[in-house]
Design an enzyme around this catalytic site. Sequence first.
Site, mmCIF file in Angstrom:
data_model
loop_
_atom_site.group_PDB
_atom_site.id
_atom_site.type_symbol
_atom_site.label_atom_id
_atom_site.label_comp_id
_atom_site.label_asym_id
_atom_site.label_seq_id
_atom_site.Cartn_x
_atom_site.Cartn_y
_atom_site.Cartn_z
ATOM 1 N N ASN A 7 1.259 -5.694 -3.892
ATOM 2 C CA ASN A 7 1.308 -4.762 -2.870
ATOM 3 C C ASN A 7 1.953 -5.363 -1.558
ATOM 4 O O ASN A 7 0.986 -5.859 -0.965
ATOM 5 C CB ASN A 7 1.197 -3.252 -2.127
ATOM 6 N N LYS A 14 -1.351 -7.132 -0.862
ATOM 7 C CA LYS A 14 -2.911 -6.789 -1.416
ATOM 8 C C LYS A 14 -2.618 -6.866 -2.501
ATOM 9 O O LYS A 14 -1.798 -6.461 -3.472
ATOM 10 C CB LYS A 14 -2.842 -5.286 -1.345
ATOM 11 N N ARG A 89 4.266 -2.013 -6.170
ATOM 12 C CA ARG A 89 4.870 -1.248 -5.241
ATOM 13 C C ARG A 89 5.918 -1.429 -4.148
ATOM 14 O O ARG A 89 6.699 -2.587 -4.269
ATOM 15 C CB ARG A 89 3.360 -1.238 -4.579
ATOM 16 N N HIS A 178 4.965 8.342 -0.683
ATOM 17 C CA HIS A 178 3.361 9.084 -0.994
ATOM 18 C C HIS A 178 3.920 8.955 -2.384
ATOM 19 O O HIS A 178 3.237 9.551 -3.495
ATOM 20 C CB HIS A 178 2.926 9.440 -0.375
ATOM 21 N N HIS A 204 -1.531 15.348 0.416
ATOM 22 C CA HIS A 204 -1.878 13.941 0.244
ATOM 23 C C HIS A 204 -2.255 13.862 2.088
ATOM 24 O O HIS A 204 -1.341 13.944 2.353
ATOM 25 C CB HIS A 204 -0.911 12.961 -0.222
ATOM 26 N N LEU A 205 -3.122 14.002 2.499
ATOM 27 C CA LEU A 205 -3.452 13.955 3.606
ATOM 28 C C LEU A 205 -4.805 12.712 3.766
ATOM 29 O O LEU A 205 -5.806 12.003 3.862
ATOM 30 C CB LEU A 205 -4.385 15.045 4.870
ATOM 31 N N GLY A 206 -3.910 11.458 4.500
ATOM 32 C CA GLY A 206 -5.041 10.127 5.010
ATOM 33 C C GLY A 206 -4.457 9.908 6.256
ATOM 34 O O GLY A 206 -4.479 10.955 7.307
ATOM 35 N N ASN A 207 -3.927 8.589 6.479
ATOM 36 C CA ASN A 207 -3.075 8.115 7.827
ATOM 37 C C ASN A 207 -1.881 8.795 8.261
ATOM 38 O O ASN A 207 -1.428 8.972 8.829
ATOM 39 C CB ASN A 207 -3.462 6.665 7.763
ATOM 40 N N GLY A 208 -1.297 8.370 6.931
ATOM 41 C CA GLY A 208 0.546 8.650 6.210
ATOM 42 C C GLY A 208 -0.095 9.504 5.660
ATOM 43 O O GLY A 208 -0.934 9.930 4.575
ATOM 44 N N ARG A 237 1.912 9.180 13.714
ATOM 45 C CA ARG A 237 3.097 9.287 13.571
ATOM 46 C C ARG A 237 3.273 11.241 14.022
ATOM 47 O O ARG A 237 2.381 11.577 14.010
ATOM 48 C CB ARG A 237 3.957 9.006 12.078
ATOM 49 N N GLU A 330 -9.995 14.049 0.583
ATOM 50 C CA GLU A 330 -10.399 13.918 0.315
ATOM 51 C C GLU A 330 -11.800 13.583 0.634
ATOM 52 O O GLU A 330 -12.738 13.853 -0.081
ATOM 53 C CB GLU A 330 -10.421 12.240 -0.573
ATOM 54 N N GLU A 380 -3.627 5.202 -6.881
ATOM 55 C CA GLU A 380 -2.224 4.956 -6.627
ATOM 56 C C GLU A 380 -1.761 3.286 -7.587
ATOM 57 O O GLU A 380 -1.145 3.511 -8.161
ATOM 58 C CB GLU A 380 -1.510 4.678 -5.513
#
Length: 396
Positions: A7, A14, A89, A178, A204-208, A237, A330, A380
């Site tokens: 990525n 990464k 990715r 995502h 899908h609830l994360g930082n984004g 955002r 999560e 992912e």
Amino acid sequence: MNVLIINAGSSSLKYQLMNPETGDVEAKGLCERINIDGRLTHKVGDKKYVKDIPMPTHAEAITAVLDILVDPVEGVIKSTDEIDAVGHRVLHGGMKFSDSCIIDDTVIKAIEDCIPLGPLHNPANLMGIRACQKIMPNTPQVAVFDTAFHMTMPPKAYRYAIPTEYFENDDIRRYGFHGTSHKYIARRAAALMGTKDFKLINCHLGNGSSLSAVMNGKCVDTSMGLSPLAGVPMGTRCGDIDACVVQFICNKYGMSVDECLTMLNKKSGVLGMSGVSSDFRDLEEGKNNGNADCAMALDKFYYEVAKYVGAYAAAMNGVDVITFTAGVGENDCATRKAICEYLGFMGVKIDDEKNQIRGEEMKISTEDSSVQVWVIPTNEELMIAQDTAELVKAAK
Ligand code: ADP
């Protein structure tokens, strides 16, 4: 089989070496400060190695990764020949990619053509691809696009209500992001239900954050748009916003459109509203200590996520399963509970005890809930590894 997952960002890269059959991660790590000086952080199980290695380009970063993977002490393989394929990715596949694909010159050209749609990420993703091609010319490379899963959306979901010429000439439409995570959760939910024939809303609830409406395994709508700025408010955002806000702020504060968009991408969302943090743990602490701005930011987030779930239930004429995933989805019981409370009107009921789960797969709805609600940890990297392995095996 071993798949190396890459990525690549503009100054970071990464990686994970993964067995796509078992999902076992043999090693993973991060190259940082590419173009500046270069630092490699490499992890094998509980062991962590940090090294300063010059990385003037992504090629030196990839070389450093391969060197450490075959190192007799810090590594996990004897030779790079044990890497069967590389899965990259890639952020934006535009209208050109509705699935992952093996990389050749035509694919590289198409990823280049999508640079106007993903100006920050696609060039970095290409640097990662080119570096791997140079250093591992005989290893198959696969591109896995963040947008691909959403390409099954019908025109009424993906078109913007602006003059058609902008769609026809410039490909301006909703794409969604995502996608790898939404695809993984859709597949995992299908495995849990024992069928693909159901209506799913994945949060899908994360930082984004983004939501997807999935019917019979296919995406029919998603909350992000041409870029990841759209949809629900996120860590930093703003989510959906009236375009006139941009005009107003630019005119009043003498900002350029780019500066205004940086503010909307990096300083807005729950961070902007709370003035405290983009991290939900900090916001909950603030709220519990009586900080009204933290409480407001959280309320806004719950409200907007619940509104999207309601909208997608209408879009699909019903919903059978709601899934929560990513960092917040999560781990954050309070957020899941607050969102599900809004959905009581459609018979959603969660079990408070089961909802205490963090980072594990669990059905959190009660037996008499009219909609099943699940927490499913996303993966992912596993999805990228599986897509890569499938394509490479099929090409042999
Ligand atoms: P990214 O979008 O960067 O991949 P993640 O999916 O990893 O983000 O989510 C990161 C976010 O998850 C953090 O900013 C934090 O708000 C949230 N988070 C992680 N753990 C918890 C927790 N235990 N409780 C509440 N929120 C959490």
